[in-house]
Motif scaffolding. Structure first.
Motif, short mmCIF file in Angstrom:
data_model
loop_
_atom_site.label_atom_id
_atom_site.label_comp_id
_atom_site.label_asym_id
_atom_site.label_seq_id
_atom_site.Cartn_x
_atom_site.Cartn_y
_atom_site.Cartn_z
N ARG A 54 -1.85 2.13 8.66
CA ARG A 54 -3.32 1.70 9.18
C ARG A 54 -4.32 0.83 8.15
NH1 ARG A 54 -6.25 2.76 13.53
NH2 ARG A 54 -8.56 2.46 13.29
N SER A 55 -4.25 1.58 7.02
CA SER A 55 -5.16 0.85 6.00
C SER A 55 -4.58 -0.48 5.65
CB SER A 55 -5.21 1.71 4.73
OG SER A 55 -5.95 2.81 5.12
N LEU A 56 -3.23 -0.70 5.66
CA LEU A 56 -2.62 -1.96 5.15
C LEU A 56 -2.52 -3.02 6.17
CD1 LEU A 56 0.71 -0.74 3.25
CD2 LEU A 56 -1.44 -2.04 2.25
N ARG A 57 -3.59 -2.86 7.31
CA ARG A 57 -3.75 -4.04 8.02
C ARG A 57 -4.78 -4.81 7.28
NH1 ARG A 57 -4.14 -0.35 13.48
NH2 ARG A 57 -2.07 -0.26 14.06
N ALA A 131 -0.37 25.52 -13.16
CA ALA A 131 -1.45 24.47 -13.01
C ALA A 131 -0.69 23.11 -12.97
CB ALA A 131 -2.47 24.57 -14.43
N GLY A 132 0.44 22.81 -13.73
CA GLY A 132 1.22 21.63 -13.83
C GLY A 132 2.34 21.39 -12.62
N GLU A 133 3.01 22.43 -12.39
CA GLU A 133 4.09 22.23 -11.22
C GLU A 133 3.55 21.52 -9.95
OE1 GLU A 133 5.95 25.90 -10.84
OE2 GLU A 133 4.43 26.72 -9.62
N ILE A 134 2.50 21.77 -9.50
CA ILE A 134 2.00 21.26 -8.35
C ILE A 134 1.87 19.65 -8.24
CG2 ILE A 134 0.94 23.42 -7.35
CD1 ILE A 134 -1.49 21.91 -8.22
N LEU A 135 1.89 19.11 -9.47
CA LEU A 135 1.39 17.57 -9.62
C LEU A 135 2.49 16.75 -9.20
CD1 LEU A 135 -0.59 17.60 -12.95
CD2 LEU A 135 -1.37 17.67 -10.51
N TRP A 136 3.91 17.62 -8.90
CA TRP A 136 4.80 16.45 -8.26
C TRP A 136 4.38 16.10 -7.14
CZ3 TRP A 136 6.80 16.90 -3.65
CH2 TRP A 136 6.62 17.85 -2.66
N TYR A 137 3.66 16.58 -6.33
CA TYR A 137 3.07 15.84 -4.79
C TYR A 137 2.42 14.65 -5.21
CZ TYR A 137 0.60 15.32 -0.81
OH TYR A 137 -0.32 14.78 0.26
N VAL A 138 1.56 15.00 -6.13
CA VAL A 138 0.68 13.71 -6.51
C VAL A 138 1.55 12.63 -6.87
CG1 VAL A 138 -1.47 12.94 -7.90
CG2 VAL A 138 -1.12 15.24 -7.17
N ARG A 139 2.36 12.92 -7.92
CA ARG A 139 3.24 11.81 -8.41
C ARG A 139 4.14 11.13 -7.34
NH1 ARG A 139 8.44 13.44 -8.15
NH2 ARG A 139 8.15 15.07 -9.83
N THR A 140 4.67 11.88 -6.44
CA THR A 140 5.42 11.25 -5.29
C THR A 140 4.45 10.19 -4.34
OG1 THR A 140 6.78 13.34 -5.22
CG2 THR A 140 6.81 11.83 -3.52
N LEU A 147 4.45 1.66 -3.27
CA LEU A 147 5.43 0.91 -2.62
C LEU A 147 5.09 0.51 -1.20
CD1 LEU A 147 8.46 2.89 -4.41
CD2 LEU A 147 7.56 0.62 -4.98
N SER A 148 4.15 1.04 -0.62
CA SER A 148 3.88 1.15 0.87
C SER A 148 3.80 -0.51 1.15
CB SER A 148 2.73 1.61 1.05
OG SER A 148 2.88 3.27 1.27
N PRO A 149 3.19 -1.28 0.52
CA PRO A 149 3.21 -2.74 0.80
C PRO A 149 4.58 -3.36 1.11
CG PRO A 149 1.53 -2.62 -0.69
CD PRO A 149 2.20 -1.35 -0.64
N VAL A 150 5.42 -2.94 0.40
CA VAL A 150 7.01 -3.17 0.36
C VAL A 150 7.85 -2.71 1.36
CG1 VAL A 150 9.08 -3.85 -0.95
CG2 VAL A 150 6.85 -4.19 -2.03
N GLY A 195 10.83 10.71 1.78
CA GLY A 195 10.47 9.33 2.16
C GLY A 195 10.56 9.00 3.64
N SER A 196 11.41 9.74 4.19
CA SER A 196 11.73 9.35 5.69
C SER A 196 10.45 10.02 6.40
CB SER A 196 12.72 9.98 6.26
OG SER A 196 13.92 9.21 5.95
N CYS A 197 9.62 11.11 5.96
CA CYS A 197 8.43 11.69 6.67
C CYS A 197 7.48 10.73 6.41
CB CYS A 197 7.87 12.88 5.78
SG CYS A 197 9.19 14.29 6.36
N TRP A 198 7.36 9.93 5.09
CA TRP A 198 6.22 8.87 4.87
C TRP A 198 6.46 7.84 5.87
CZ3 TRP A 198 2.22 8.68 1.20
CH2 TRP A 198 1.75 7.58 1.11
N LEU A 199 7.60 7.40 6.13
CA LEU A 199 8.03 6.15 7.01
C LEU A 199 7.95 6.78 8.60
CD1 LEU A 199 11.19 5.18 5.08
CD2 LEU A 199 8.92 3.88 5.33
#
Length: 455
Positions: A54-57, A131-140, A147-150, A195-199
């Protein structure tokens, strides 16, 4: 009273709130059942993908800047706190990595460095891992965002192949046919898993998913989920049916689950009457999604310390030993601690979104609307700025999760709205003076009212 605002989708707000509570419950009870009942991370990525599409409009460069700010500012607050605690315990990055890797705490393009243990005494020495292991979500999330515009351009050109490509990659990784270097293993696996969930969020926002017959989605979604269970059954590890430990099964289960949720999406402007008592909680969790996600695991460590203190009371140890031993006590204690953190630093999410800070946002911030060029008027006349994570996030305090503003605008026309903090704000927070809560007629507002917050 309803916390809805024009242009919001409270159904998606509710899903994000359930996902956050489920994440906290999973890390409290460590039960495989939670990964099956509600695949929270897949849901959060799907909702974030829809908001990103939506934002990428709007122009991509501005969207990426604003979205990055919404992720980075709460992350910086959290990272600075954790690193200060680690340094206070005598830790130096040189022992586990390099000072350059410390920057990954603040720019989440990779996994940050942290020790496996720190400190002694009453606190669990493995707290840095928590404290650090949950940051995988932020990284992903951060990589998906960049990469969303592409991805969106590719999705519009070839929607179905692009939608299913991450699942195909996940299958190849699961079969071992695509070898990865150690530094790329976790990031690529996480991207393939979700990735397919994001898409799917792209498909929901573009209307592609709605054009698929509902009966077909309601049949195909569970079939994909069953395929995930079949794969999991042949790859059970020490954690049993915990799909978080079986990436390809998680990918299939989350994809099918999210496809069903998004296809039946009823697009509520307000919660149904039986659920309206949850309105304030839903608004608060959406407004502070990043804060809740980032801090909950560290605060669960704190609950263990508090329970140890309770055990020192002979009266409690004798009267309620079962309660003190139960993980339910940690689950109950973590929410007051999260409330304290929300009051202390949650307002950073408002600053990141360009909104007036609020301590306890149990009502959504007003949706702000800007003129849309005639080129984009054929899709939506409204661009509302969602607040939050990501928790997916991305999240949603004061923004449109989906849908558009009421009719009555033409191409390029501006819709008069109440800018954040200006007279006419509909919130009831005690932080605002009475004048800021009194409604004013739309004609009293300047057509030069601020545009939507970032992203």
């Amino acid at each position: 009273m309803s916390g809805s605002e024009p242009g919001r989708d409270r159904y998606l707000d509710l899903l994000r709130s359930i996902a956050l509570v489920r994440v906290v419950a999973y890390h409290t009870f460590a039960g495989a059942l939670f990964s099956l009942l509600f695949p929270a991370m897949g849901v959060m990525f799907a909702l974030a993908g829809a908001l990103m599409a939506r934002s990428l409009r709007r122009p991509a460069a501005g969207v990426l800047r604003s979205r990055a700010r919404r992720v980075l500012v709460p992350l910086w607050v959290y990272a600075a706190t954790v690193l200060a605690l680690l340094v206070g315990q005598g830790w130096s990055p040189g022992a586990d990595g390099s000072w350059g890797q410390v920057l990954l705490w603040f720019l989440p393009v990779g996994d940050p460095v942290f020790p496996e243990s720190a400190g002694t005494g009453t606190v669990d020495p493995t707290w840095p891992v928590q404290a650090g292991e949950i940051l995988w979500y932020v990284r992903t999330y951060f990589w998906f965002m960049l990469l969303s515009p592409v991805l969106l351009r590719a999705f519009r050109a070839r929607p179905w192949p692009v939608l299913l490509a991450p699942l195909a990659l996940g299958g190849l990784l699961a079969l071992g046919t695509v070898p990865l270097p150690s530094w790329a293993d976790a990031p690529v696996t996480d991207a393939a898993t979700y990735g397919s969930c994001w898409l799917l969020g792209f498909a929901h926002q573009s209307g592609l998913l709605r054009r698929v017959p509902r009966g077909l989605v309601l049949a195909a979604g569970p079939a994909v989920m069953a395929l995930g269970l079949w794969w999991a059954a042949g790859h059970l590890g020490e954690s049993g049916w915990d799909l978080n430990e079986i990436p390809f099964a998680q990918a299939l289960w989350s994809f099918g689950f999210c496809a069903v949720l998004l296809r039946i999406s009823p697009s509520w402007q307000e919660l149904p009457r039986p659920l309206r008592f949850l309105d304030g909680v839903v608004s608060l969790l959406n407004a502070r999604a990043m804060t809740v996600y980032l801090w909950h695991n560290l605060l669960l460590v704190v609950t263990v310390v508090l329970i140890d203190v309770l055990w020192s009371s002979d009266l409690l140890a004798t009267a309620v030993p079962g309660l003190l031993e139960s993980p339910w006590l940690s689950f109950l204690l973590v929410w007051p601690l999260l409330a304290a953190v929300v009051l202390a630093v949650g307002w950073a999410e408002d600053l990141a979104a360009g909104r007036r800070p609020r301590l306890w946002p149990v009502r959504p911030a007003p949706v702000r609307i800007v003129p849309v060029s005639p080129r984009s008027a054929g899709t939506d006349r409204v661009h509302a700025a969602p607040a939050g994570p990501a928790a997916a996030g991305s999240a949603a305090a004061g923004s449109a999760a989906a849908g558009s503003a009421p009719d009555g605008t033409g191409p390029g026309a501006a819709v008069p709205v109440r800018p954040t903090g200006a007279p006419g704000f509909s919130g009831r927070s005690w932080l605002y003076p009475r004048a800021a809560r009194e409604p004013v007629p739309p004609e009293a507002l300047s057509p030069r009212s601020p545009g939507p917050g970032p992203g």
